[in-house]
Design a protein around this motif. Structure first.
Motif, PDB file in Angstrom:
ATOM      1  N   ASP A 281       0.831  -1.207   0.000  1.00  0.00           N
ATOM      2  CA  ASP A 281       0.000   0.000   0.000  1.00  0.00           C
ATOM      3  C   ASP A 281       0.864   1.255   0.000  1.00  0.00           C
ATOM      4  O   ASP A 281       0.582   2.232  -0.704  1.00  0.00           O
ATOM      5  CB  ASP A 281      -0.958   0.002   1.201  1.00  0.00           C
ATOM      6  CG  ASP A 281      -0.288  -0.429   2.486  1.00  0.00           C
ATOM      7  OD1 ASP A 281       0.167  -1.591   2.548  1.00  0.00           O
ATOM      8  OD2 ASP A 281      -0.200   0.384   3.428  1.00  0.00           O
ATOM      9  N   GLY A 282       1.966   1.219   0.770  1.00  0.00           N
ATOM     10  CA  GLY A 282       2.869   2.373   0.814  1.00  0.00           C
ATOM     11  C   GLY A 282       3.459   2.663  -0.547  1.00  0.00           C
ATOM     12  O   GLY A 282       3.594   3.825  -0.963  1.00  0.00           O
TER      13      GLY A 282
ATOM     14  N   ASN B  82      -1.642  -4.306   3.221  1.00  0.00           N
ATOM     15  CA  ASN B  82      -1.641  -4.866   4.590  1.00  0.00           C
ATOM     16  C   ASN B  82      -1.842  -3.761   5.638  1.00  0.00           C
ATOM     17  O   ASN B  82      -1.623  -3.974   6.827  1.00  0.00           O
ATOM     18  CB  ASN B  82      -0.374  -5.679   4.852  1.00  0.00           C
ATOM     19  CG  ASN B  82       0.889  -4.850   4.674  1.00  0.00           C
ATOM     20  OD1 ASN B  82       0.847  -3.614   4.685  1.00  0.00           O
ATOM     21  ND2 ASN B  82       2.021  -5.519   4.519  1.00  0.00           N
TER      22      ASN B  82
ATOM     23  N   TYR C 130      -0.366  -1.133   6.548  1.00  0.00           N
ATOM     24  CA  TYR C 130       0.760  -0.414   7.154  1.00  0.00           C
ATOM     25  C   TYR C 130       1.918  -0.324   6.173  1.00  0.00           C
ATOM     26  O   TYR C 130       2.155  -1.254   5.396  1.00  0.00           O
ATOM     27  CB  TYR C 130       1.251  -1.117   8.442  1.00  0.00           C
ATOM     28  CG  TYR C 130       0.366  -0.784   9.626  1.00  0.00           C
ATOM     29  CD1 TYR C 130       0.651   0.321  10.441  1.00  0.00           C
ATOM     30  CD2 TYR C 130      -0.772  -1.529   9.891  1.00  0.00           C
ATOM     31  CE1 TYR C 130      -0.182   0.658  11.505  1.00  0.00           C
ATOM     32  CE2 TYR C 130      -1.610  -1.199  10.952  1.00  0.00           C
ATOM     33  CZ  TYR C 130      -1.305  -0.100  11.760  1.00  0.00           C
ATOM     34  OH  TYR C 130      -2.134   0.233  12.797  1.00  0.00           O
ATOM     35  N   ALA C 131       2.618   0.810   6.204  1.00  0.00           N
ATOM     36  CA  ALA C 131       3.878   0.967   5.491  1.00  0.00           C
ATOM     37  C   ALA C 131       4.906   1.262   6.590  1.00  0.00           C
ATOM     38  O   ALA C 131       4.864   2.342   7.189  1.00  0.00           O
ATOM     39  CB  ALA C 131       3.802   2.112   4.498  1.00  0.00           C
TER      40      ALA C 131
END
Ligand SMILES: Cc1ncc(C[n+]2csc(CCOP(=O)(O)OP(=O)(O)O)c2C)c(N)n1
Ligand SMILES: [Mg+2]
Length: 326
Positions: free
Chosen positions: A148-149, A177, A179-180
């Motif tokens: 995602d980051g 997920n 979180y990055a």
């Protein structure tokens, strides 16, 4: 395009890949905690259903590009566990002779092309592979995994645009997920859904529950068919969660306890196992047999890695330039 539901055989094949990923991951972490292995290891526990449901639909000729959190992708695509474990342990028998480690895995004979530690870099590489296959007139597709980051990196936007303009046979798979590193999704990302960004490049964007193998399977089936038919790329966002922090050693204290507990409650692995039995796609005894066989496979992989030799010092100079340096 005629889309089909996965039959029981395929559903069990997905379970088998998920089991391989989960058992291998549990055992790697065990080996690290016991001091038998030392490395930066980015566990994908919790995300196993995504590569499992995609890879059952790929051939060895199809290409995979992934990231440092990509051991699950590589195992699902066919990197042999023994060669993986030897590589993680830095041994000469590893898939990259022990020189790559967990962040630089490759095994081209199964289409496992590249692992990159540079956030966002998997996508332009996938475009390059896609362009090569297009120019050669091949039917291969390339799957590009990222987090995602990484969807906030310029290379994501450049790659989607280029792939859309040139109709490259690439499937962009964002494993969201949430979180990055230590940054929660909403802190760093403006879009409610990453898949919505596909619209600005005129390509399909699909958001699925990344913990639901059937949902991932169906989204991938359409994207693969589209890519093989020369119709261009698709962006799939598969929402999931990582259970073991950013890397081993990160206890994940920044994750609110309620969010973590909810994610663990939705652990895709036991959930899918129960579903398979409940819907009579497999018996519990059959799945126990798969578990046992995979545990033996991991036993063998660990023993192979531990008993293999470390590379000679001369290896530092090998595989660097086309001509070996003295
Ligand atoms: C270009 C670049 N910037 C920063 C980093 C440091 N870094 C490593 S992992 C990571 C987080 C990426 O998060 P995400 O894309 O969501 O993938 P995940 O680790 O969650 O699978 C960052 C910022 C890097 N490796 N490369
Ligand atoms: Mg992430």
């Amino acid at each position: 395009m005629v889309m089909t539901q996965p039959d029981s055989k395929t559903l069990v094949a997905i379970y088998e890949k998920m089991t391989l990923i989960k058992h291998s991951d549990d055992r790697v972490i065990g080996a690290m905690k016991a001091g038998r292995m030392v490395m930066p290891y980015y566990s994908a526990r919790g995300q196993e259903c995504i590569p499992a449901a995609i890879s059952v639909q790929l051939t060895d000729e199809d290409y995979l590009v992934t990231i440092y959190r990509g051991v699950h992708d590589m195992l699902a695509k066919g990197l042999p566990p023994k060669l993986l474990w030897a590589e993680l342990a830095g041994k000469v028998t590893g898939s990259c002779k022990g020189k790559g480690g967990p962040m630089h895995l490759t095994y081209p004979s199964k289409g496992c092309m590249v692992t990159t530690g540079i956030v966002g870099a998997s996508m332009p590489i996938a475009c390059g592979l896609g362009l090569a296959t297009q120019l050669r007139g091949e039917k291969r597709v390339t799957v590009a995994n990222f987090g995602d980051g990484a969807s906030n990196i310029g290379a994501f936007h450049e790659s989607l645009n280029l792939a859309a303009v040139w109709k490259l046979p690439v499937i962009f798979v964002c494993q969201n997920n949430q979180y990055a590193e230590h940054t929660a999704y909403s802190t760093g990302t403006s879009a409610a859904k990453i898949s919505d960004r596909a619209a600005s490049y005129g390509i399909p964007g699909v958001h699925v529950d990344g913990n639901d193998p059937i949902a991932v399977y169906s989204a991938a089936q359409q994207a693969i068919a589209r890519a093989r038919a020369g119709e261009g790329p698709t962006l799939i966002e598969a929402k999931t969660f990582r259970f073991n922090g950013h890397l081993i050693g990160d206890a994940g204290e920044y994750i609110p306890k309620a969010i973590y507990a909810e994610a663990v409650k939705n652990d895709p692995y036991p959930r899918y196992r129960n579903w398979l039995v409940e819907h009579q796609h497999a018996s519990a005894t059959q799945l126990d047999g798969i578990d046992a066989a995979i545990k033996t496979l991991i036993d063998e992989a660990e023993a192979f890695a531990m008993s293999s030799a470390a590379p000679d010092a001369i290896e530092v100079k090998r595989d660097v330039y086309a001509t070996e340096i003295a």
